[in-house]
Design a protein around this motif. Sequence first.
Motif, PDB file in Angstrom:
ATOM      1  N   ASP A  47       0.863  -1.191   0.000  1.00 25.58           N
ATOM      2  CA  ASP A  47       0.000   0.000   0.000  1.00 25.58           C
ATOM      3  C   ASP A  47       0.905   1.248   0.000  1.00 25.58           C
ATOM      4  O   ASP A  47       1.811   1.359   0.846  1.00 25.58           O
ATOM      5  CB  ASP A  47      -0.825  -0.090   1.303  1.00 25.58           C
ATOM      6  CG  ASP A  47      -1.871   0.977   1.480  1.00 25.58           C
ATOM      7  OD1 ASP A  47      -1.582   2.143   1.159  1.00 25.58           O
ATOM      8  OD2 ASP A  47      -2.954   0.649   1.988  1.00 25.58           O
ATOM      9  N   GLU A  78      -9.765   3.205  -0.972  1.00 28.40           N
ATOM     10  CA  GLU A  78     -10.880   2.474  -1.605  1.00 28.40           C
ATOM     11  C   GLU A  78     -10.713   2.289  -3.116  1.00 28.40           C
ATOM     12  O   GLU A  78     -11.119   1.274  -3.678  1.00 28.40           O
ATOM     13  CB  GLU A  78     -12.198   3.208  -1.293  1.00 28.40           C
ATOM     14  CG  GLU A  78     -13.460   2.430  -1.601  1.00 28.40           C
ATOM     15  CD  GLU A  78     -13.639   1.142  -0.774  1.00 28.40           C
ATOM     16  OE1 GLU A  78     -13.132   1.051   0.361  1.00 28.40           O
ATOM     17  OE2 GLU A  78     -14.282   0.211  -1.308  1.00 28.40           O
ATOM     18  N   GLY A 110      -7.247  -2.313   4.574  1.00 29.11           N
ATOM     19  CA  GLY A 110      -8.256  -3.277   4.140  1.00 29.11           C
ATOM     20  C   GLY A 110      -8.517  -3.228   2.642  1.00 29.11           C
ATOM     21  O   GLY A 110      -8.821  -4.258   2.022  1.00 29.11           O
ATOM     22  N   ALA A 111      -8.385  -2.058   2.038  1.00 30.64           N
ATOM     23  CA  ALA A 111      -8.694  -1.932   0.609  1.00 30.64           C
ATOM     24  C   ALA A 111      -7.655  -2.672  -0.242  1.00 30.64           C
ATOM     25  O   ALA A 111      -7.999  -3.497  -1.101  1.00 30.64           O
ATOM     26  CB  ALA A 111      -8.768  -0.453   0.225  1.00 30.64           C
ATOM     27  N   ASP A 114      -8.057  -6.379   0.314  1.00 32.80           N
ATOM     28  CA  ASP A 114      -9.210  -6.970  -0.383  1.00 32.80           C
ATOM     29  C   ASP A 114      -8.888  -7.200  -1.865  1.00 32.80           C
ATOM     30  O   ASP A 114      -9.236  -8.236  -2.432  1.00 32.80           O
ATOM     31  CB  ASP A 114     -10.429  -6.039  -0.281  1.00 32.80           C
ATOM     32  CG  ASP A 114     -11.259  -6.310   0.965  1.00 32.80           C
ATOM     33  OD1 ASP A 114     -10.857  -7.156   1.797  1.00 32.80           O
ATOM     34  OD2 ASP A 114     -12.320  -5.678   1.116  1.00 32.80           O
ATOM     35  N   THR A 134      -2.370  -2.998   8.014  1.00 35.15           N
ATOM     36  CA  THR A 134      -1.621  -1.856   8.561  1.00 35.15           C
ATOM     37  C   THR A 134      -2.499  -0.764   9.163  1.00 35.15           C
ATOM     38  O   THR A 134      -1.993   0.264   9.599  1.00 35.15           O
ATOM     39  CB  THR A 134      -0.727  -1.241   7.467  1.00 35.15           C
ATOM     40  OG1 THR A 134      -1.583  -0.856   6.378  1.00 35.15           O
ATOM     41  CG2 THR A 134       0.326  -2.219   6.985  1.00 35.15           C
ATOM     42  N   THR A 135      -3.830  -0.938   9.114  1.00 37.73           N
ATOM     43  CA  THR A 135      -4.716   0.002   9.816  1.00 37.73           C
ATOM     44  C   THR A 135      -5.371  -0.784  10.956  1.00 37.73           C
ATOM     45  O   THR A 135      -5.397  -2.018  10.909  1.00 37.73           O
ATOM     46  CB  THR A 135      -5.835   0.534   8.888  1.00 37.73           C
ATOM     47  OG1 THR A 135      -6.621  -0.589   8.459  1.00 37.73           O
ATOM     48  CG2 THR A 135      -5.281   1.260   7.680  1.00 37.73           C
ATOM     49  N   LYS A 155     -20.335  -1.667  -4.088  1.00 34.14           N
ATOM     50  CA  LYS A 155     -19.216  -2.036  -3.217  1.00 34.14           C
ATOM     51  C   LYS A 155     -19.148  -3.555  -2.999  1.00 34.14           C
ATOM     52  O   LYS A 155     -20.167  -4.206  -2.797  1.00 34.14           O
ATOM     53  CB  LYS A 155     -19.403  -1.300  -1.883  1.00 34.14           C
ATOM     54  CG  LYS A 155     -18.138  -1.300  -1.064  1.00 34.14           C
ATOM     55  CD  LYS A 155     -18.270  -0.349   0.119  1.00 34.14           C
ATOM     56  CE  LYS A 155     -17.360  -0.764   1.236  1.00 34.14           C
ATOM     57  NZ  LYS A 155     -15.951  -0.696   0.990  1.00 34.14           N
ATOM     58  N   THR A 176       1.646   5.419  12.535  1.00 30.24           N
ATOM     59  CA  THR A 176       1.577   6.397  11.445  1.00 30.24           C
ATOM     60  C   THR A 176       0.140   6.666  10.983  1.00 30.24           C
ATOM     61  O   THR A 176      -0.076   7.403  10.023  1.00 30.24           O
ATOM     62  CB  THR A 176       2.430   5.937  10.241  1.00 30.24           C
ATOM     63  OG1 THR A 176       1.969   4.641   9.833  1.00 30.24           O
ATOM     64  CG2 THR A 176       3.906   5.842  10.604  1.00 30.24           C
TER      65      THR A 176
END
Length: 369
Positions: A47, A78, A110-111, A114, A134-135, A155, A176
């Motif tokens: 990411d 997203e 998550g984006a 996924d 990482t979130t 979605k 971060t």
Amino acid sequence: MSLEHSTWAINESISVDIAVGPGARIVLPRLVREAGRDYTSILIVADSGVPGRFVEDMVEAFTREGFRVEKLVVKGGEKAKSINTVVGLWEWLLKVGADRWSLLVAYGGGAVSDAAGFAAATYMRGIDWATVPTTLLSMADAAAGGKTAIDFNAKNIIGAFHHPRFIVADTEHLETLDERNYVSGLAEVVKHALLEGEWFLDWLRRNREAILARSHAEASKMIRMSLDTKMKIVARDYRERKGDRMLLNLGHTVAHAVEKATGYTVSHGEAVAIGLVVEAYAATRITGLPRSSIEEIRETLSLFGLPTRPPSNISADEAVKLMRLDKKRRGDKLTLPLLEAIGRPVLVDLRLDEAEKVLAEAWREAGNA
Ligand SMILES: NC(=O)c1ccc[n+]([C@@H]2O[C@H](COP(=O)([O-])OP(=O)(O)OC[C@H]3O[C@@H](n4cnc5c(N)ncnc54)[C@H](O)[C@@H]3O)[C@@H](O)[C@H]2O)c1
């Protein structure tokens, strides 16, 4: 601080190795080795929002273990969940010679996870993958459960069930994250606490300060407990067939309406927080959830700075329309997950008109409280 490591069996053929704690990213190569799978290459999809130095630590650790490593950075958020990203990932996998014995590592929110998970599910009919969330939302929720998806006109509409072989939640990544993102992630943790039991909710309240300070020890424990709750439910219904998995949607019927009504200016976690409260009001009418539990839920969410009242400019009727309850209908009934008590979620079958009425009343009540 030591890392917590465990293995969860989803069924006879799928198991997931989970490591949680500061520095966990460096441990993944060893876990992969110890799992005894002779991967031909490690393909990291990173990411862009994650500081590069973290990802480089993992690249180095895999290289030290003797693996061939390739890395691709994709833009986080997203928009990563698009068919274009997935096509880019397929092209890259072909270019770097990924085969059925490669391990794809999704490294990000998550984006990205996924989308990369979906690429892993579809490339050569499915290759193994690991996720390095990482979130907070992705560590405590999205990483577990094996759902992968992209957005396509709607979605999460195109996707696959494909469980990661490894989940590595490194709490150093929380440092971060911006405050709003971190606090939003806490809403899904509170949801898991409500599904699990009073003791989890108490633990959150008692450790509020350390959690908000993102202490590694408490954050690790919280993520661990959250993942365990989710994995327990997922293991009972790993392809969402028996219905148990619907319990994880607690608060989400209302949350989706809040997100849509506000044009997504309210974050997912904030919307879930509001949803948990409104649906608790509905539960008092349907399952007999004690009213004192509403206060407990509200108080816990507020302690973490999460909202607990539906936006005042959206009427109950408008909100109920946005819940699209008719789409959830099967025959003349629809099923809602509601709490009977904290730690005792149940699936309730309601007629469409009943559900509309009770959710509208709950919306009004939560707004006036
Ligand atoms: N698969 C599942 O079961 C599941 C469950 C819940 C949510 N989701 C999905 O997860 C997505 C939301 O995930 P999210 O909340 O992680 O947001 P996200 O992936 O959209 O990331 C938000 C932003 O944070 C950045 N970021 C990521 N890690 C960072 C870090 N450590 N420091 C600073 N910035 C960082 C990203 O680049 C991005 O800009 C949604 O698409 C949702 O549908 C999936």
